[in-house]
Design a protein around this motif. Structure first.
Motif, PDB file in Angstrom:
ATOM      1  N   ARG A  35      -5.860 -43.803 -24.513  1.00  0.00           N
ATOM      2  CA  ARG A  35      -5.400 -43.128 -23.294  1.00  0.00           C
ATOM      3  C   ARG A  35      -6.097 -41.779 -23.193  1.00  0.00           C
ATOM      4  NH1 ARG A  35      -0.017 -44.926 -21.816  1.00  0.00           N
ATOM      5  NH2 ARG A  35      -0.615 -44.299 -19.721  1.00  0.00           N
ATOM      6  N   TRP A  36      -6.158 -41.229 -21.997  1.00  0.00           N
ATOM      7  CA  TRP A  36      -6.918 -40.020 -21.712  1.00  0.00           C
ATOM      8  C   TRP A  36      -6.011 -38.823 -21.513  1.00  0.00           C
ATOM      9  CZ3 TRP A  36     -12.317 -39.932 -21.539  1.00  0.00           C
ATOM     10  CH2 TRP A  36     -12.920 -41.191 -21.753  1.00  0.00           C
ATOM     11  N   TRP A  75       5.111 -29.443 -18.494  1.00  0.00           N
ATOM     12  CA  TRP A  75       5.445 -30.853 -18.424  1.00  0.00           C
ATOM     13  C   TRP A  75       5.992 -31.315 -19.763  1.00  0.00           C
ATOM     14  CZ3 TRP A  75       1.428 -28.242 -16.352  1.00  0.00           C
ATOM     15  CH2 TRP A  75       1.319 -28.267 -14.963  1.00  0.00           C
ATOM     16  N   PRO A  76       7.135 -32.013 -19.756  1.00  0.00           N
ATOM     17  CA  PRO A  76       7.719 -32.472 -21.022  1.00  0.00           C
ATOM     18  C   PRO A  76       6.835 -33.523 -21.683  1.00  0.00           C
ATOM     19  CG  PRO A  76       8.978 -33.302 -19.138  1.00  0.00           C
ATOM     20  CD  PRO A  76       7.917 -32.404 -18.591  1.00  0.00           C
ATOM     21  N   LEU A 118      -2.657 -40.319 -20.123  1.00  0.00           N
ATOM     22  CA  LEU A 118      -1.318 -40.284 -20.700  1.00  0.00           C
ATOM     23  C   LEU A 118      -0.363 -39.882 -19.579  1.00  0.00           C
ATOM     24  CD1 LEU A 118      -2.077 -38.473 -24.069  1.00  0.00           C
ATOM     25  CD2 LEU A 118      -1.197 -40.793 -23.820  1.00  0.00           C
ATOM     26  N   PRO A 119       0.829 -40.478 -19.525  1.00  0.00           N
ATOM     27  CA  PRO A 119       1.730 -40.219 -18.389  1.00  0.00           C
ATOM     28  C   PRO A 119       2.038 -38.737 -18.173  1.00  0.00           C
ATOM     29  CG  PRO A 119       2.607 -41.976 -19.771  1.00  0.00           C
ATOM     30  CD  PRO A 119       1.385 -41.430 -20.470  1.00  0.00           C
ATOM     31  N   GLN A 120       2.189 -37.967 -19.236  1.00  0.00           N
ATOM     32  CA  GLN A 120       2.535 -36.555 -19.089  1.00  0.00           C
ATOM     33  C   GLN A 120       1.335 -35.726 -18.635  1.00  0.00           C
ATOM     34  OE1 GLN A 120       2.721 -38.362 -21.867  1.00  0.00           O
ATOM     35  NE2 GLN A 120       1.788 -37.297 -23.582  1.00  0.00           N
ATOM     36  N   ASP A 121       0.132 -36.212 -18.837  1.00  0.00           N
ATOM     37  CA  ASP A 121      -1.051 -35.458 -18.430  1.00  0.00           C
ATOM     38  C   ASP A 121      -1.373 -35.640 -16.954  1.00  0.00           C
ATOM     39  OD1 ASP A 121      -3.349 -34.338 -20.710  1.00  0.00           O
ATOM     40  OD2 ASP A 121      -1.455 -35.143 -21.401  1.00  0.00           O
ATOM     41  N   VAL A 125      -2.891 -32.885 -14.453  1.00  0.00           N
ATOM     42  CA  VAL A 125      -4.234 -33.026 -13.887  1.00  0.00           C
ATOM     43  C   VAL A 125      -4.173 -32.860 -12.366  1.00  0.00           C
ATOM     44  CG1 VAL A 125      -6.103 -34.695 -13.438  1.00  0.00           C
ATOM     45  CG2 VAL A 125      -5.176 -34.423 -15.751  1.00  0.00           C
ATOM     46  N   ASP A 126      -3.174 -33.468 -11.734  1.00  0.00           N
ATOM     47  CA  ASP A 126      -3.028 -33.340 -10.280  1.00  0.00           C
ATOM     48  C   ASP A 126      -2.850 -31.878  -9.881  1.00  0.00           C
ATOM     49  OD1 ASP A 126      -3.273 -36.078 -10.003  1.00  0.00           O
ATOM     50  OD2 ASP A 126      -1.110 -36.422  -9.846  1.00  0.00           O
ATOM     51  N   GLU A 127      -2.075 -31.137 -10.651  1.00  0.00           N
ATOM     52  CA  GLU A 127      -1.860 -29.718 -10.359  1.00  0.00           C
ATOM     53  C   GLU A 127      -3.139 -28.916 -10.577  1.00  0.00           C
ATOM     54  OE1 GLU A 127       0.017 -26.589  -8.804  1.00  0.00           O
ATOM     55  OE2 GLU A 127       0.866 -28.595  -8.900  1.00  0.00           O
TER      56      GLU A 127
END
Length: 142
Positions: A35-36, A75-76, A118-121, A125-127
């Protein structure tokens, strides 16, 4: 509010150059492999987030960076951890996957969906993308 006070901070660097964002593919631990993410790591006792970012990107990528701006929000990451992201300017070195990563990619904004974040990233990244210029007129490196 207690969680925020006791949460351990993980910093990540948003290296942005020539209209592209650097993404790193995890090789460890096994549950994250493939995952990235934005590269970075945990603050050590006595470090500021900026110091941790410089140290982590030196260890993980072999580069020297200058933290520029903290992206608002956190972000958690899981119990007891939160992610904080900083934009950073590459001062010297060519990023290489030295530690905890097996591949790096410079992604244009329209290529961000080409990797499995990765879901938390992903929200981080969008922000980051919302706050960066569409494409600098020149290279960030000298």
């Amino acid at each position: 509010m207690t969680d925020r006070v006791t949460a351990r901070v993980v910093v990540a660097g948003a290296l942005y150059e020539q209209g592209r964002l650097l993404a790193a593919r995890r090789s460890a631990p096994p549950e994250f492999a493939g995952r990235w993410e934005l590269p970075g790591g945990k603050l050590e006792p006595g470090e500021t987030p900026e110091q941790a970012l410089v140290r982590e990107l030196r260890e993980e990528l072999g580069v020297e960076v200058e933290p520029v701006e903290r992206i608002p929000g956190e972000w958690p990451l899981g119990p007891g951890y939160v992610l904080q992201v900083w934009t950073a300017r590459l001062i010297s070195g060519l990023p290489l996957p030295l530690e905890d990563h097996d591949e790096l990619r410079w992604l244009a904004v329209d290529e961000l969906d080409s990797v499995d974040w990765l879901p938390q990233d992903r929200p981080a990244v969008d922000e980051v993308v919302r706050r960066l210029p569409p494409h600098p007129s020149g290279s960030a490196r000298g």
